[in-house]
Design a protein around this motif. Structure first.
Motif, PDB file in Angstrom:
ATOM      1  N   THR A 174       0.770  67.666  34.238  1.00 37.30           N
ATOM      2  CA  THR A 174       0.593  67.527  35.682  1.00 37.30           C
ATOM      3  C   THR A 174       0.395  68.891  36.332  1.00 37.30           C
ATOM      4  OG1 THR A 174       1.513  66.589  37.724  1.00 37.30           O
ATOM      5  CG2 THR A 174       3.087  67.605  36.210  1.00 37.30           C
ATOM      6  N   GLY A 212       1.290  68.803  39.589  1.00 29.20           N
ATOM      7  CA  GLY A 212       2.120  68.480  40.747  1.00 29.20           C
ATOM      8  C   GLY A 212       1.475  67.460  41.670  1.00 29.20           C
ATOM      9  N   THR A 227       4.248  63.873  40.933  1.00 27.90           N
ATOM     10  CA  THR A 227       4.873  64.993  40.222  1.00 27.90           C
ATOM     11  C   THR A 227       5.752  64.561  39.060  1.00 27.90           C
ATOM     12  OG1 THR A 227       6.887  65.055  41.552  1.00 27.90           O
ATOM     13  CG2 THR A 227       5.002  66.228  42.412  1.00 27.90           C
TER      14      THR A 227
END
Ligand SMILES: [Zn+2]
Length: 324
Positions: free
Chosen positions: A47, A49, A225
């Motif tokens: 990820t 975020g 997230t």
């Protein structure tokens, strides 16, 4: 003449929102701006975020699931990091598209031409139509279901009808207790604009129940997230059910007559004001209930309420008025 607004002026004028609940916050990013973590065994997620992709390390190289351009080159770094830590191949040999959208597949062309791309037949059709060099169309396609067996790993792909997009698929990892379904449930967060920018709202609303029919513990939703749980999917279902109930109430309780009296010669002004009134009435109790529960419920609920309202009116024919 006025001078152009500075960045500081714009930032000062922007509205404040409720704080993001701790439950919505995932792991911290590294200095390069990404986090890579284990989902289960040799299945990993990455990820930045905001976006998420996933990959499996196998005996026949790495199978990548989506390549969001916002993560971009950090997908390569994440794969390299995990491969070198575990002493396995970092060669990406397959790339599976969840759906055709550029924000989840736009870094596909970073992976060399030897990668085999796999996706739904509608994903191929749409990518050939859109002709974006960043997203080569998948060479290998399927219609309803396909089981991939790559390097001893099993991945079940299924298309169960249109929802967020016409081609969005369920990616089940039966041996990793995980399901990947993109742009339906944002674990811990409200959907963004108009139900995560979804095209088919009855399909979008039905998708979480289909997801929950699969056995899994870890949910990869594509945003925001952190990974999700079955409880996240259930909470999203409850949120959408509350929106549905609230919209139906608003549609029959706000009287259209005064809007058409005021704007008797401008039906679009009347419709615009009426849509706003229905949306506000539908959204208010949902925003109140979910602020502090789902992150950004106060930012985005109104937009999603508007889109669900239009689907309830136009797809389902609810509160439709037939002139006598
Ligand atoms: Zn999408």
């Amino acid at each position: 003449m006025t001078s152009p607004a500075s960045g500081t002026d714009i930032a000062t004028a922007l509205p404040d929102y409720a704080p993001v609940p701790r439950s919505a916050v995932g792991p911290a990013l590294n200095d390069q701006g990404y986090y890579v973590g284990r989902v289960e065994r040799n299945l990993y997620w990455v990820t930045d975020g905001s976006y998420q992709s996933a990959f499996l390390t196998t005996k026949d190289g790495v199978v990548l699931f989506d390549a969001p351009p916002s993560i971009g080159g950090n997908i390569r770094r994440a794969v390299d990091e995990i491969a070198s830590a575990n002493g396995v191949s970092n060669k990406v040999t397959y790339l599976v598209y969840s759906h055709h959208h550029a924000d989840h597949g736009g870094a596909s062309s970073l992976f060399d031409k030897n990668v085999i791309r796999i996706g739904h037949e509608e994903t191929r059709r749409l990518l050939l139509r859109d002709n974006d060099p960043a997203r080569p169309a998948p060479e290998e396609t399927f219609a309803d279901r396909r089981t991939l067996k790559i390097g001893g790993e099993r991945i079940e792909l299924a298309w169960r009808g249109p929802n967020h997009s016409p081609d969005n698929i369920y990616i089940h990892f039966p041996d990793h207790d995980a399901l990947m379904l993109i742009d339906i449930v944002n674990s811990g967060w409200a959907p963004i604009s108009i139900c995560n920018l979804s095209e088919d709202i009855p399909g979008y609303v039905a998708a979480p129940a289909i997801a929950l029919d699969y056995p899994w513990k870890h949910f990869i939703g594509g945003h925001v997230t952190r990974l999700g749980t079955r409880d996240d999917v259930t909470l999203h279902q409850q949120y959408m059910a509350d929106i549905d109930a609230s919209v139906r109430k608003a549609l029959v309780s706000v009287d259209p007559t005064p809007f058409f009296q005021k704007y008797w010669d401008n039906p679009w002004a009347a419709v615009s004001a009426l849509f706003d009134a229905w949306t506000d009435a539908g959204a208010a109790p949902v925003i109140e209930k979910y602020t502090g529960v789902l992150a950004a419920a106060d930012v985005y609920t109104r937009s999603t309420v508007f889109w669900v309202m239009e689907s309830i009116r136009l797809d389902l024919g609810y509160a439709s008025y037939v002139h006598p």
